[in-house]
Design an enzyme around this catalytic site. Structure first.
Site, PDB file in Angstrom:
ATOM      1  CB  SER A  49      -8.569 -17.478   1.048  1.00  0.00           C
ATOM      2  OG  SER A  49      -8.581 -16.563   2.110  1.00  0.00           O
ATOM      3  CE1 TYR A  74     -11.532 -20.925   3.929  1.00  0.00           C
ATOM      4  CE2 TYR A  74      -9.940 -19.150   4.224  1.00  0.00           C
ATOM      5  CZ  TYR A  74     -11.048 -19.663   3.590  1.00  0.00           C
ATOM      6  OH  TYR A  74     -11.676 -18.924   2.610  1.00  0.00           O
ATOM      7  CE  LYS A 106     -10.383 -21.169   0.300  1.00  0.00           C
ATOM      8  NZ  LYS A 106     -11.196 -21.744  -0.796  1.00  0.00           N
TER       9      LYS A 106
END
Ligand code: NAD
Length: 246
Positions: A142, A155, A159
């Protein structure tokens, strides 16, 4: 070279394939002639999306965060079809909160699914790819994994970890005919629908192409990286993001 992106001899595993980007990727591979193992933690959602097993689609209930579940799921695929030629590590969740409010559970859940899941699946499929002398691993990272995002320390860490993991796997497996790459998507899915409307409008304004993609627009990029023809590409992160990362 015959530029066909033909997957008719390939077995492909896509995680998080019950909906969103994973489902679109799996559909693309099926259309391109592959045998596709569609894996997700939710067996009933898998059944809703894919129905019963067929000659070309094998639904596999698998929790990517659980190494035992992954080993057994990959075992089922290899018992059924003899190999896993392509693995797409796509399964994901979000548990957002600013860092000072982030709970142990939110931190662990996101790291376990994204980074742990990508590791668990990669570890399980690489021996089969080594044996075949061919393999394509495509991980889903991401923009947040490269640039951070408010409310997503867990997150972003996961990622970002996936990018470093991808490059390391690329280096470790290159001599076996295996490539490992990643895409950085931007697509209108349930994950994006959960973003508050005002924030979503702001985010859309930052996309040079002026919109979030349809999930199917992620699939061609994944398929290219997974193709025979992409044999000299490894360790890259391909943004499929409408130009956001320019
Ligand atoms: N949508 C975007 O714009 C965007 C942007 C950047 C990255 N991504 C990444 O793309 C991937 C797919 O996202 P999406 O938008 O399609 O999300 P989604 O929520 O629509 O789909 C995610 C899928 O993963 C499955 N899943 C979750 N935990 C799992 C587990 N432990 N084991 C197996 N399956 C599990 C879910 O059941 C679901 O089917 C994710 O890794 C996400 O982080 C998406």
């Amino acid at each position: 070279m015959n530029l066909t992106c033909d997957f008719s001899t390939r077995t492909v595993l896509v995680t998080g394939a019950a909906q969103g980007i994973g489902k679109a990727i799996a559909e693309f591979f099926r259309t391109a002639g592959a045998r596709v193992a569609v894996a997700d933690r939710d067996a009933s959602e898998l059944e809703k999306a894919w129905g019963s097993p067929s000659q070309t689609v094998l639904p596999v209930a698998m929790d990517v965060a659980d190494p035992t579940s992954v080993a057994s799921g990959v075992g089922i695929i290899v018992d059924t079809w003899g190999s896993v030629d392509v693995a797409v590590n796509n399964a994901g969740i979000a548990r957002d909160s600013v860092v000072w409010k982030l709970t142990d559970d939110q931190w662990k859940a996101v790291l376990d699914v994204h980074l742990g899941g990508t590791f668990n699946v990669t570890r399980a499929v690489v021996p089969h790819m080594r044996k075949a002398g061919f393999g394509r691993i495509v991980n889903v990272t991401s923009y947040t994994g490269m640039h951070g995002n408010v409310g997503q320390a867990n997150y972003a860490a996961a990622k970002g970890g996936i990018i470093a993991f991808t490059k390391t796997v690329a280096k470790e497996t290159a001599r076996f005919g295996i490539t490992a790459n990643a895409i950085s998507p931007n697509a209108a899915t349930a994950m994006v629908a959960a973003i508050p409307a005002e924030r979503l409008a702001e985010m859309t304004e930052t996309v040079p192409l002026g919109r979030f993609a349809d999930p199917s627009e992620m699939a061609a990029a994944v398929a290219f990286l997974a193709s025979e023809e992409a044999s000299y590409i490894t360790g890259v992160v391909l943004p499929v993001d409408g130009g956001v990362s320019m």
